[in-house]
Write a protein that holds these residues in place. Structure first.
Motif, PDB file in Angstrom:
ATOM      1  N   SER A   1       0.826  -1.210   0.000  1.00  0.00           N
ATOM      2  CA  SER A   1       0.000   0.000   0.000  1.00  0.00           C
ATOM      3  C   SER A   1       0.861   1.261   0.000  1.00  0.00           C
ATOM      4  CB  SER A   1      -0.923   0.025   1.222  1.00  0.00           C
ATOM      5  OG  SER A   1      -0.167   0.115   2.417  1.00  0.00           O
ATOM      6  N   THR A   2       0.310   2.318  -0.566  1.00  0.00           N
ATOM      7  CA  THR A   2       0.816   3.679  -0.450  1.00  0.00           C
ATOM      8  C   THR A   2      -0.414   4.538  -0.202  1.00  0.00           C
ATOM      9  OG1 THR A   2       0.524   4.246  -2.781  1.00  0.00           O
ATOM     10  CG2 THR A   2       2.627   3.196  -2.166  1.00  0.00           C
ATOM     11  N   LYS A   3      -0.237   5.857  -0.176  1.00  0.00           N
ATOM     12  CA  LYS A   3      -1.422   6.701   0.001  1.00  0.00           C
ATOM     13  C   LYS A   3      -2.280   6.707  -1.260  1.00  0.00           C
ATOM     14  CE  LYS A   3       0.494  11.231  -1.320  1.00  0.00           C
ATOM     15  NZ  LYS A   3       0.651  12.638  -0.857  1.00  0.00           N
ATOM     16  N   TYR A   4      -1.739   6.190  -2.359  1.00  0.00           N
ATOM     17  CA  TYR A   4      -2.484   6.180  -3.611  1.00  0.00           C
ATOM     18  C   TYR A   4      -3.177   4.851  -3.899  1.00  0.00           C
ATOM     19  CZ  TYR A   4       0.150  10.450  -4.515  1.00  0.00           C
ATOM     20  OH  TYR A   4       0.680  11.703  -4.426  1.00  0.00           O
ATOM     21  N   ALA A   5      -2.665   3.767  -3.350  1.00  0.00           N
ATOM     22  CA  ALA A   5      -3.239   2.462  -3.688  1.00  0.00           C
ATOM     23  C   ALA A   5      -3.043   1.462  -2.553  1.00  0.00           C
ATOM     24  CB  ALA A   5      -2.610   1.919  -4.974  1.00  0.00           C
ATOM     25  N   GLU A   6      -4.022   0.581  -2.401  1.00  0.00           N
ATOM     26  CA  GLU A   6      -3.938  -0.535  -1.464  1.00  0.00           C
ATOM     27  C   GLU A   6      -4.337  -1.801  -2.219  1.00  0.00           C
ATOM     28  OE1 GLU A   6      -6.353   0.055   1.956  1.00  0.00           O
ATOM     29  OE2 GLU A   6      -5.521   2.045   2.418  1.00  0.00           O
ATOM     30  N   VAL A   7      -3.485  -2.799  -2.183  1.00  0.00           N
ATOM     31  CA  VAL A   7      -3.758  -4.058  -2.876  1.00  0.00           C
ATOM     32  C   VAL A   7      -3.562  -5.217  -1.914  1.00  0.00           C
ATOM     33  CG1 VAL A   7      -3.009  -5.629  -4.713  1.00  0.00           C
ATOM     34  CG2 VAL A   7      -3.139  -3.162  -5.148  1.00  0.00           C
ATOM     35  N   HIS A   8      -4.538  -6.114  -1.892  1.00  0.00           N
ATOM     36  CA  HIS A   8      -4.456  -7.278  -1.010  1.00  0.00           C
ATOM     37  C   HIS A   8      -5.041  -8.483  -1.726  1.00  0.00           C
ATOM     38  CE1 HIS A   8      -6.024  -9.892   2.361  1.00  0.00           C
ATOM     39  NE2 HIS A   8      -4.743  -9.804   2.634  1.00  0.00           N
TER      40      HIS A   8
END
Length: 300
Positions: free
Chosen positions: A44-51
């Protein structure tokens, strides 16, 4: 903005695993159990979260292997489509050996994260530039734009939901948010496999069942909406559903077996508004049995 969608994502995941726990607790099969293992990826970053969280069989047998590779094949077709965001492309299929399930999950997780992070940042840069340079926004609104980011989210889950001596069921559910008012739940739905042959049960009901089961399907939907007190009568419900005519369609995804009967689940917007969630109901086996296909009969 991010907080609300993160909460929704966590709520969906918690509900999914709770459903899995309930269904597993109802299993009564006495056959050899197919063990599964979870494979995951997260960034994750402040722009994207992937799980990504994927359950796959690990039992060494021809049947378990058949189920595992069918699941990987279905997942690959689905995950490749997440490369289509803003571009008419798909991800290159996993180049490694499918025996390496963790490598498979890591490959797609990294690809989805890299692209979603870049596209989300580009979207946010354009949004902020527009707001900062436009006279239509107040200083407070400009500061709000700087302080808040529409964090893109991809949650891809495949989990075992039920297993008896005759069959094993997996549920595929993805939560995708790419900005806007809310995200959406997608996925492959419920995937049922015979533990005798390893084959996926792709058809549960005969074509004539649609007409015969209408009274039970309408009753099931009325029970689903009862908690919200949304409709005073069946006719009012039918007038407000997103369907043509007076016939409830079969769900886009196959129903799946449970201890109580066949479970029907409609996707968001499939027959009702977003606020209505994912309408669902269970039809008892004594109701559906006359309309089961041969492959469904073989596992029930």
């Amino acid at each position: 903005m991010t907080l609300n969608h993160s909460f929704m994502r966590k709520f969906i995941l918690i509900a999914a695993y709770a459903l899995a726990a309930v269904l597993l607790s109802s299993c009564t099969g006495s056959g050899s159990r197919i063990a599964t293992r979870n494979y995951s990826y997260a960034d994750s970053t402040k722009y994207a979260e992937v799980h990504l969280s994927i359950d796959l069989p690990i039992t060494k047998s021809e049947v378990a292997d058949s189920i595992k590779y069918r699941l990987l094949d279905l997942l690959q077709g689905s995950l490749q489509q997440y490369g289509r965001s803003y571009e008419d492309t798909t991800y290159v299929p996993y180049p490694g050996d499918l025996k390496d399930a963790q490598g498979f999950v890591k490959y797609y997780g990294e690809n989805i994260f890299e692209r979603s992070n870049a596209l989300s940042k580009a979207d946010d840069d354009q949004r902020v530039e527009y707001i900062m340079n436009s006279a239509d926004f107040s200083d407070e609104e400009r500061q709000f734009a700087l302080d808040n980011v529409y964090t893109w989210q991809y949650d891809v889950t495949l989990y075992e939901t039920e297993q008896t001596d005759k069959y094993i069921v997996f549920s595929s559910s993805d939560y995708v948010y790419m900005g806007g008012a809310h995200g959406g739940v997608t996925g492959l739905g419920s995937l049922t496999f015979s533990k005798e042959t390893g084959k996926q049960i792709e058809s549960f009901l005969l074509p004539e069942s649609l007409f015969a089961l209408q009274p039970y399907m309408k009753r099931g939907l009325m029970e689903y909406f009862a908690d919200e007190e949304a409709f005073a009568s069946e006719s009012e419900m039918m007038e407000n559903l997103f369907i043509e005519g007076d016939e409830i369609p079969m769900p886009a995804f196959n129903p799946f077996p449970s201890k109580e009967g066949l479970v029907f689940v409609y996707q968001q917007y499939e027959i009702a508004s977003y606020a209505s969630g994912m309408p669902s109901f269970t039809l008892p086996y004594d109701v559906v049995r006359p309309y089961l296909t041969e492959e469904a009969e073989s596992i029930l």
